[in-house]
Design a protein around this motif. Structure first.
Motif, PDB file in Angstrom:
ATOM      1  N   GLY A 299      -2.604   6.557   2.020  1.00  0.00           N
ATOM      2  CA  GLY A 299      -1.936   6.886   0.694  1.00  0.00           C
ATOM      3  C   GLY A 299      -1.823   5.575   0.043  1.00  0.00           C
ATOM      4  O   GLY A 299      -1.604   4.388   0.508  1.00  0.00           O
ATOM      5  N   ALA A 300      -1.596   5.719  -1.325  1.00  0.00           N
ATOM      6  CA  ALA A 300      -1.302   4.477  -1.957  1.00  0.00           C
ATOM      7  C   ALA A 300      -0.022   5.164  -3.063  1.00  0.00           C
ATOM      8  O   ALA A 300      -0.098   6.199  -3.409  1.00  0.00           O
TER       9      ALA A 300
ATOM     10  N   SER B 188       0.467  -1.468 -16.098  1.00  0.00           N
ATOM     11  CA  SER B 188       0.231  -0.448 -14.869  1.00  0.00           C
ATOM     12  C   SER B 188      -0.161  -1.487 -13.756  1.00  0.00           C
ATOM     13  O   SER B 188      -0.842  -2.529 -13.971  1.00  0.00           O
ATOM     14  N   ARG B 189       0.082  -1.129 -12.471  1.00  0.00           N
ATOM     15  CA  ARG B 189      -0.201  -1.946 -11.281  1.00  0.00           C
ATOM     16  C   ARG B 189      -0.082  -1.032 -10.038  1.00  0.00           C
ATOM     17  O   ARG B 189       0.518   0.057 -10.075  1.00  0.00           O
ATOM     18  N   THR B 190      -0.654  -1.517  -9.058  1.00  0.00           N
ATOM     19  CA  THR B 190      -0.635  -0.709  -7.818  1.00  0.00           C
ATOM     20  C   THR B 190       0.809  -1.375  -6.999  1.00  0.00           C
ATOM     21  O   THR B 190       0.706  -2.611  -6.846  1.00  0.00           O
ATOM     22  N   LEU B 191       1.623  -0.664  -6.541  1.00  0.00           N
ATOM     23  CA  LEU B 191       3.068  -1.214  -6.007  1.00  0.00           C
ATOM     24  C   LEU B 191       2.742  -1.248  -4.391  1.00  0.00           C
ATOM     25  O   LEU B 191       2.985  -2.043  -3.779  1.00  0.00           O
ATOM     26  N   LEU B 192       1.903  -0.022  -3.852  1.00  0.00           N
ATOM     27  CA  LEU B 192       1.610  -0.126  -2.378  1.00  0.00           C
ATOM     28  C   LEU B 192       0.377   0.052  -2.375  1.00  0.00           C
ATOM     29  O   LEU B 192      -0.305   1.289  -2.842  1.00  0.00           O
ATOM     30  N   PRO B 193      -0.452  -0.612  -1.762  1.00  0.00           N
ATOM     31  CA  PRO B 193      -1.959  -0.434  -1.699  1.00  0.00           C
ATOM     32  C   PRO B 193      -2.616   0.758  -0.805  1.00  0.00           C
ATOM     33  O   PRO B 193      -1.760   1.365   0.185  1.00  0.00           O
ATOM     34  N   ALA B 194      -3.651   1.197  -0.813  1.00  0.00           N
ATOM     35  CA  ALA B 194      -4.297   2.145  -0.070  1.00  0.00           C
ATOM     36  C   ALA B 194      -3.844   2.085   1.338  1.00  0.00           C
ATOM     37  O   ALA B 194      -4.150   0.880   1.874  1.00  0.00           O
TER      38      ALA B 194
ATOM     39  N   VAL C 195      11.994  -0.756  -0.235  1.00  0.00           N
ATOM     40  CA  VAL C 195      12.659  -0.723  -1.437  1.00  0.00           C
ATOM     41  C   VAL C 195      12.123  -1.807  -2.300  1.00  0.00           C
ATOM     42  O   VAL C 195      12.155  -3.013  -2.024  1.00  0.00           O
ATOM     43  N   LEU C 196      11.617  -1.423  -3.828  1.00  0.00           N
ATOM     44  CA  LEU C 196      10.864  -2.335  -4.436  1.00  0.00           C
ATOM     45  C   LEU C 196      11.649  -2.393  -5.683  1.00  0.00           C
ATOM     46  O   LEU C 196      11.635  -1.569  -6.459  1.00  0.00           O
TER      47      LEU C 196
ATOM     48  N   GLY D 295       7.268  -7.400  -4.655  1.00  0.00           N
ATOM     49  CA  GLY D 295       6.943  -7.597  -3.074  1.00  0.00           C
ATOM     50  C   GLY D 295       8.003  -6.760  -2.626  1.00  0.00           C
ATOM     51  O   GLY D 295       9.025  -5.928  -3.201  1.00  0.00           O
ATOM     52  N   ILE D 296       8.031  -6.271  -1.258  1.00  0.00           N
ATOM     53  CA  ILE D 296       8.854  -5.695  -0.580  1.00  0.00           C
ATOM     54  C   ILE D 296      10.257  -6.462  -0.253  1.00  0.00           C
ATOM     55  O   ILE D 296      10.268  -7.498   0.258  1.00  0.00           O
TER      56      ILE D 296
END
Length: 465
Positions: free
Chosen positions: A385-386, A398-404, A442-443, A449-450
């Motif tokens: 999951g991503a 737009s951006r990826t918060l948590l990668p695949a 929690v972002l 980052g985390i």
């Protein structure tokens, strides 16, 4: 099943309801006494502030696990509510501590919602369970943990309502704020699924529900078989969005649809959206599951179709964003990982749009939080999951918060993400997400980052839009 009434009469019944008896639902509780160094809240809260300190808190509902056979590798685990207050205090409340027999249920927490139901300034946790069978009649139940100065306490646990016999009340929850506060609850009181609309009194008690299904709302199609009408619910203002991801559309099995009901209008003025609707791109195809995820926030509506094929990739997924204006839903964007400015690339089984949440990722700017639980699954064991941020307005990238491979597990994807609504109007909002290897990140914006980790497990809970 009670005799079916015309939808206009049903709407009139709901709109004319001005008071609810607490005896019809749970027992309201007096406002909790705040600590001596903090005044009591002076007005209802619109965020997940359980203890009245002005900051959003984090809640997860663990459905537990009872092995089906001795060979089941996952250990037996009792269902529970888990809380992490913004102050740093954490607490786990198992079902037995709440007075519930967890061995009788497999779906505790199927519906989860945080809202200030009794308007005392403390957010309350609503939890539903469509399957408890103390009498073997599958009624389903709605429970509440009233918030207070100490967060959540078993001493403030109550049963708000039970459904009718064999209705399996509680598959989903949404709170409509106007013109009357109304708790919408997914049921199976009809063969194709249904929704119960409970009027909410000022003290948080629930009145007698109005029951809706595909027939009463006037939707075409079969009412037979295992229906999912009402399995997904979202509310924005006076609009209730009802997902039916298994709906047959234009002859396509499981193409999916979403029905919009405007509760301020006599007759509700139902409108159905699907990929066969005018001004909705694409075509209704078998297994698209349009309406698997629905989110409403203000006048924005987002709908996920995780089974949509994209550029030859099966079940790559797509998301549709709409603006609700008057009696219309105007398409703002059709988004997939083949779209410009959408992170990642379309792939088989990504399921982009399996989760979708409308929120403010940037100051005074709207966007979407979109999960793709199958992204990164190739060559991995178990879940993947991503999690992606999609900006809808200029200046919000737009951006990826948590990668695949890092985002919430596929088996819990429906509750793997929550937005922590901001108390300041227009402020950017933080995101909480379950991690593949356990725990919650929690972002906070700007999502560099985390910032914090919590060991909460289970399905995350977020307040309504």
């Amino acid at each position: 099943m009670p005799a079916r009434r015309h939808v206009a009469a049903i709407a009139a019944t709901l709109l004319l309801t001005t008071a609810c008896s607490a005896g019809a639902g749970g027992t309201p509780t007096p406002a909790a006494t705040p600590p001596p160094d903090r005044p009591a809240p002076s007005s209802p809260t619109a965020i997940a502030d359980l203890d009245g300190d002005g900051a959003a808190d984090l809640v997860a509902v663990d459905r537990g696990h009872a092995p089906d056979d001795p060979e089941d590798p996952e250990p037996q685990r009792e269902g529970a509510v888990e809380v992490a207050l913004a102050t740093g205090v954490t607490r786990r409340l198992p079902m037995s501590e709440l007075g519930l027999d967890w061995s009788d249920s497999t779906q505790f927490g199927a519906g989860r919602l945080i809202a200030d139901l009794n308007l005392d300034g403390y957010a309350d946790l609503l939890v539903s369970d469509p399957t408890p069978e103390p009498e073997g009649d599958s009624r389903g139940a709605l429970y509440v943990l009233w918030g207070g100065a100490d967060g959540l306490s078993p001493s403030r646990f109550a049963t708000l309502a039970r459904g009718a016999r064999e209705s399996f009340t509680g598959w989903s929850l949404a709170l409509v704020q106007s013109p009357r506060r109304t708790l919408a609850v997914g049921t199976r009181h009809a063969p194709g699924g249904g929704v119960a609309l409970y009027p909410v009194a000022g003290d948080g008690g629930l009145g007698t529900p109005v029951l809706l299904d595909r027939g009463t709302v006037g939707l075409p199609g079969s009412l037979g078989g295992y229906g999912e009408f009402g399995s997904v619910l979202a509310a924005g203002g006076s609009v209730l969005a009802i997902g039916d991801p298994s709906a047959d559309v234009a002859g396509a099995t499981g193409a999916g649809s979403v029905t919009l009901l405007r509760l301020e209008v006599p007759g509700f003025a139902p409108q159905t959206l699907s990929e066969a609707s005018d001004k909705v791109p694409g075509a209704a195809e078998e297994g698209d599951r349009f309406g698997s995820a629905v989110s409403a926030y203000g006048d924005l509506l987002a709908i996920g179709a995780p089974g949509e094929d994209v550029d030859g990739h099966a079940d790559a997924g797509r998301v549709y964003a709409f603006r609700l204006t008057g009696d219309a839903a105007v398409l703002l964007a059709e988004l997939g990982q083949d779209s410009a400015d959408v992170p990642g690339e379309a792939g088989d089984g990504h399921g982009f749009g399996d989760t979708v949440t409308v929120f403010r990722p940037c100051q005074a700017a709207a966007g979407l939080l979109v999960g793709s639980p199958g992204e990164g699954a190739v060559g991995t064991e178990g879940a993947a999951g991503a999690l992606h941020l999609i900006g809808l307005e200029e200046g919000c990238a737009s951006r990826t918060l948590l990668p695949a491979g890092s985002a919430g597990p596929a088996e819990g994807r429906a509750g793997s993400v929550a937005v922590l609504r901001a108390s300041v109007p227009g402020a950017a909002e933080a995101v909480a997400a379950r991690l593949q290897r356990g725990g919650v990140a929690v972002l906070p914006p700007p999502f560099d980052g985390i910032a914090a980790r919590h060991s909460l497990r289970g399905d995350l809970v977020a307040p309504p839009g």
